[in-house]
Design an enzyme around this catalytic site. Structure first.
Site, PDB file in Angstrom:
ATOM      1  N   HIS A  80     105.213  42.027  76.047  1.00  0.00           N
ATOM      2  CA  HIS A  80     105.078  40.256  77.156  1.00  0.00           C
ATOM      3  C   HIS A  80     106.091  39.960  77.542  1.00  0.00           C
ATOM      4  CE1 HIS A  80     100.659  40.215  77.842  1.00  0.00           C
ATOM      5  NE2 HIS A  80     100.418  39.734  76.340  1.00  0.00           N
ATOM      6  N   GLU A  94      98.271  29.243  77.634  1.00  0.00           N
ATOM      7  CA  GLU A  94      97.018  30.456  77.789  1.00  0.00           C
ATOM      8  C   GLU A  94      95.303  30.665  77.636  1.00  0.00           C
ATOM      9  OE1 GLU A  94      98.136  34.374  76.952  1.00  0.00           O
ATOM     10  OE2 GLU A  94      97.957  35.434  78.943  1.00  0.00           O
ATOM     11  N   GLY A 137      95.241  36.209  67.881  1.00  0.00           N
ATOM     12  CA  GLY A 137      95.982  36.989  67.030  1.00  0.00           C
ATOM     13  C   GLY A 137      97.734  36.312  66.485  1.00  0.00           C
ATOM     14  N   HIS A 164     103.970  43.803  70.441  1.00  0.00           N
ATOM     15  CA  HIS A 164     102.321  43.177  71.667  1.00  0.00           C
ATOM     16  C   HIS A 164     103.580  42.073  71.818  1.00  0.00           C
ATOM     17  CE1 HIS A 164      98.628  42.245  73.704  1.00  0.00           C
ATOM     18  NE2 HIS A 164      99.011  41.730  73.890  1.00  0.00           N
ATOM     19  N   GLU A 165     103.564  40.918  71.546  1.00  0.00           N
ATOM     20  CA  GLU A 165     104.186  39.855  72.279  1.00  0.00           C
ATOM     21  C   GLU A 165     106.023  40.199  72.987  1.00  0.00           C
ATOM     22  OE1 GLU A 165     101.317  37.941  72.502  1.00  0.00           O
ATOM     23  OE2 GLU A 165      99.979  39.144  71.099  1.00  0.00           O
TER      24      GLU A 165
HETATM   25 ZN   LIG Z   1      98.614  39.890  75.033  1.00  0.00          ZN
END
Ligand SMILES: [Zn+2]
Length: 931
Positions: free
Chosen positions: A345, A171, A305, A341-342
């Site tokens: 996603h 990404e 991160g 967070h991941e």
């Molecule tokens: Zn993200």
């Protein structure tokens, strides 16, 4: 993706970025292989975006890395469908050497366009509309020496042996460095991956391993299951010697954490957190996680991160590995949130993906927002909801500049796309979602999200698709708060008080409201004037620096909330015009808007409005919540910036902090006051600087004295302790320094075997690093395996020395990447730049090594922006401004136009004005006010 975090605090890097529209950036391939294209023929395509009439369906990839020669070869067979007759297939490729290509059974000519990072296959016969074809490309390349594409990572074992692994980071636009592909998020396809490796290694990819076949005695081939339909940027593979631990979630998904073998005992916390969080999301979204497994892998070299590759999320080691004995409370919070967070996603981003990078915030704003929703439930002891507002303050810091950009912004080339990974997409995105949730109620908001995810699964979306999902929705539960109307819209019941309405009876037009927040940059300042029972409201665009505020003509639909001295029941009012009036049931002594800081706006109280609030803080500060106090501190200093308030009044407000004990207002107070002496440190202002430092220490002295030097207490108490002790010791507050020295000496005598409380280590190391001998001892421990958890703390401590040779050594080593990993260089440069003895060094270093730093971290990246702004944002003189303009102005256009450079210049200009205007007043105020 998630941004990296400096060790100094639990807050993300607060250095904001801003926008400038780039011209067409041309990224030259400098090192490594190139496509074996025919350069004489003209390239048949001239745009950055690929044509839409050739659509990939299924990639069959065979990847064969050689970790010894650090090269790889590959074959990509791509099934595709053609919607318009054509003789060319245009796809992405960057630094790939194509050996052979075919369209169907026929060999094809290959052309390359380096600047566009594209390859063209010229078929001998036209491809017909409505038919499917397979293109096959054989190629080879070097493993990347940076942190993206298919790249090399290394680590040393306890015995000192250097081991190599290979991992991916695609990404936003780097899949094209690993295989030729249609590298745009809307070209979703299935992927079947095969990887050749030595038997001693282990290969991982998005999907589970199906079988392994032996090619020869030295080589095996792993076949991974075919993926679901997904974007190229989510593909991942890793070839390593990692070890893992696993658990099965209650929904039956196999979850594993992979690390280098010697750190596997630090993986338990992440595994348990991931199990809880994945279960939470499956229930919350009412959509099953579609893959049979989820691997979380800690990569020794990692720029950001973490990254949400579907089924194989990757992390910086410090974002995943946790030692209950040695890790600090702030790292527990950070690890939990980054996993949250991941995993968010996997739905927001992976299952439903933005159509194009202009709406990156649909991925990142949501993932940031969901961190709070999920961790609040799975890890209530972390009290994450308390920390939400600092993100909004961080976002406003960037968003208040003229060079900011709307949440949804047109972008085209790779550098512009990378620049979207900034505080506006992440933090502002999450703040406006939180505001919308507060406006719609939890139930309506959640029902809208679920509808959006279900409707658009395996597809791509735009901004308006989300708002449409939010509009025609009524919650299935909690209907007491809203009701379904015959026209299909939900209306909120009028609340008891006549002025408590959101909508004045109108339907909730989410799209119209949210367009004002996503299509305009910046945010509103609401000015409140109380006249008897009448509260007059006026909104304008808040902008730092220039006199230009209110000149943009922007206006927002602001869901205002307030409490008053007479009622702590939250009242609501949707402001849709430039001015409006609320009529209170009775006269009040004070009124506080933006309750709990849920809204993305700041408030100015005209006449004696602020005096009443300052008085309230002085007399009875707990009458309003911690977050309300933190937001008053933030807002009054923001008003000083635009000359709406004198600095003396803002300092008057800070006096109440003497009695404050809660983490958010304390840190917000420091966050406003510390940068002021940081500006003075970089100028000849010794006396006032010293007085200001003394003032801040005295303000928090009682609280500092009360701190235990242990790991007892709640997470927020522990985090407050870490920040306060580091601050006190660095300001040479003697009781703190004495204690830290005592600990350091004991620790040194034990040869580092004494176990220090995790949350006081930063302060102890920082004090220890002030002597040359202590610094050398810390460095010797930094190099040992047993201190891997403490690396970021030691890096920070080492960077606090006043010894210029040592600071220079840190910078040089960070770039070299042997003793200090280059992934940590951005933090090191910024730490050195904040050090009064180091800011010249950091600036010179940045100028001299600009090309190398860009090569490593990529133009437009968040890391590069953090360096540029971190090095310059404490400058406040005209010569410093001239220096910065001169250097960045001398760079080639694509560098000179980076938005972080615009932002750096604007920030220095603002600092100059700020100091000109306020310095004398601060001096006078400090002379008058002794604590
Ligand atoms: Zn993200």
């Amino acid at each position: 993706m998630a941004a990296p975090r400096p060790a100094a605090s639990f807050r993300g890097p607060s250095d904001p970025l801003v926008s400038v529209v780039l011209g067409l950036a041309v990224v030259a391939s400098s090192v490594g292989g190139s496509l074996g294209g025919d350069s004489s023929a003209p390239f048949p395509w001239d745009r950055v975006r690929l044509p839409g009439h050739v659509v990939p369906l299924h990639y069959h990839l065979l990847i064969h890395p050689n970790l010894t020669t650090q090269t790889f070869s590959g074959t990509a067979a791509i099934d595709l469908t053609v919607t318009r007759q054509t003789s060319t297939v245009i796809l992405h490729g960057k630094r790939l050497h194509v050996a052979w290509a075919a369209v169907g059974a026929q060999e094809a000519r290959v052309l390359e366009h380096r600047a566009l990072e594209q390859v063209a296959l010229l078929a001998t016969e036209p491809l017909r509309a409505g038919h499917n074809y397979t293109v096959t490309i054989q190629y080879a390349a070097n493993l990347s020496d940076s942190f993206h594409g298919f790249y090399k990572s290394t680590y040393r074992t306890q015995e000192g042996e250097l081991r190599v692994l290979a991992a991916t980071q695609f990404e936003p636009t780097f899949a094209r460095m690993a295989f030729p592909c249609f590298d745009e998020p809307a070209f979703k396809a299935r992927f079947s991956v095969r990887i050749r490796r030595e038997p001693k290694h282990l290969a991982l990819s998005n999907m589970p391993l199906m079988k392994t076949v032996s090619i020869n005695p030295w080589l095996v081939e792993d076949h991974f299951d075919t993926s679901v339909k997904m974007s190229t940027y989510l593909v991942a593979f890793i070839i390593s010697d990692f070890k893992s631990i696993s658990k099965i979630s209650s929904h039956g998904v196999k979850i594993s954490v992979y690390t280098v073998p010697e750190k596997i005992h630090q993986a338990d916390y992440a595994l348990d957190a991931a199990v809880k969080l994945l279960d939470f999301y499956e229930d919350y979204f009412s959509i099953s996680y579609p893959l049979p497994k989820q691997d979380l892998a800690a990569i020794p070299d990692f720029q950001s991160g973490a990254m949400e590759n579907w089924g194989l999320t990757t992390y910086r080691e410090s974002a995943l590995l946790y030692d209950p004995e040695k890790s600090s409370a702030s790292s527990r919070l950070w690890i939990t949130m980054i996993i949250a967070h991941e995993l968010a996603h996997q739905w927001f981003g992976n299952l439903v993906t933005m159509e194009w990078w202009n709406d990156l915030w649909l991925n990142e704003g949501f993932a940031k927002f969901m961190e709070f929703v999920s961790v609040n439930v799975t890890h209530p002891e972390l009290k994450v909801e308390d920390y939400f507002l600092t993100r909004c303050f961080d976002a406003m810091e960037v968003d208040a500049l003229n060079s900011s950009h709307p949440v949804s912004t047109p972008v085209e080339d790779p550098a512009q796309i990378l620049e979207m990974f900034d505080d506006v997409s992440y933090e502002k995105g999450s703040c406006i979602l939180n505001m919308l949730r507060d406006y719609l109620t939890d139930d309506v908001f959640k029902a809208g999200l679920v509808q959006y995810l279900q409707k658009y699964s395996y597809q791509n979306t735009k901004n308006e698709d989300l708002w449409d999902s939010m509009t025609n929705i009524c919650p299935t539960v909690g209907t007491d708060k809203s009701e379904h109307q015959s026209d299909g819209f939900c209306r909120r019941n009028q609340q008891s008080s006549s002025n408590a309405h959101w909508t004045k009876g109108a339907t909730l037009d989410v799209r119209e409201m949210m367009n004002t927040w996503t299509l305009q940059k910046g945010f509103p300042l609401v000015t409140v004037t109380v006249r008897g029972k009448n509260v007059h409201l006026q909104q304008e665009h808040y902008m730092k620096g220039a006199e230009s505020h209110s000149s943009t003509g922007y206006s927002w639909h602001i869901p205002l909330t307030y409490i008053t001295s007479k009622s702590d029941a939250v009242q609501r009012f949707l402001m849709t015009t430039k001015t409006d009036v609320i009529i209170l049931p009775e006269e009040v002594e004070w009124i506080k808007f933006n309750v709990y800081s849920n809204g993305y706006y700041i408030v100015h109280y005209e006449d004696d409005g602020w005096d009443h609030l300052i008085n309230l803080l002085k007399e009875n500060h707990t009458a309003i919540s911690n977050n309300d106090r933190a937001s008053l501190i933030n807002n009054i200093f923001q008003l000083v910036r635009i000359k709406k308030m004198p600095i003396s009044k803002a300092f008057d407000l800070t006096l109440y902090l003497k009695r404050e004990t809660q983490i958010m207002p304390v840190l917000q107070g420091m966050n406003e006051l510390v940068p002021i002496y940081k500006l003075m440190e970089k100028r000849d202002m010794d006396d006032t600087e010293k007085q200001l430092k003394e003032y801040i220490v005295k303000l928090f002295k009682d609280l500092i004295d009360k701190q235990l030097w242990s790991d007892d207490g709640s997470v927020s108490e522990r985090m407050l302790r870490q920040s306060l002790l580091l601050f006190a010791c660095m300001r040479r507050y003697q009781p703190c320094v004495d204690k830290a020295e005592e600990y350091f000496v004991k620790w040194q005598k034990s040869n580092g075997t004494l176990s220090l409380p995790a949350d006081v280590k930063t302060a102890v190391y920082a004090v220890g690093a002030q002597t040359s001998e202590g610094w050398d001892f810390l460095l010797s421990k930094y190099r040992l395996h047993s201190f891997s958890i403490d690396k970021s703390k030691i890096e920070l401590a080492l960077s606090l020395t006043r010894n210029k040779d040592k600071l220079q050594w840190l910078l040089d080593q960070g770039l070299r990447g042997d003793i200090i990993k280059t992934q940590d260089l951005p933090h090191i440069i910024v730490y050195v730049a904040r050090n009064p003895s180091g800011y010249h060094l950091a600036w010179t270093f940045l100028k001299e090594n600009w090309e190398k730093v860009v090569e490593k971290f990529e133009l437009g990246s968040n890391s590069l922006a953090a360096i540029v702004t971190g090095v310059t944002n404490q400058y406040s003189t005209r010569p410093q401004l001239a220096q910065v303009k001169e250097f960045f102005g001398s760079l080639e256009e694509k560098s000179a136009q980076l938005r972080c450079i615009q932002q750096a210049i604007e920030t220095i200009e603002d600092n100059i004005q700020w100091m000109d205007r306020n310095f004398e007043d601060i001096k006078t105020w400090l002379q008058k006010n002794h604590l």
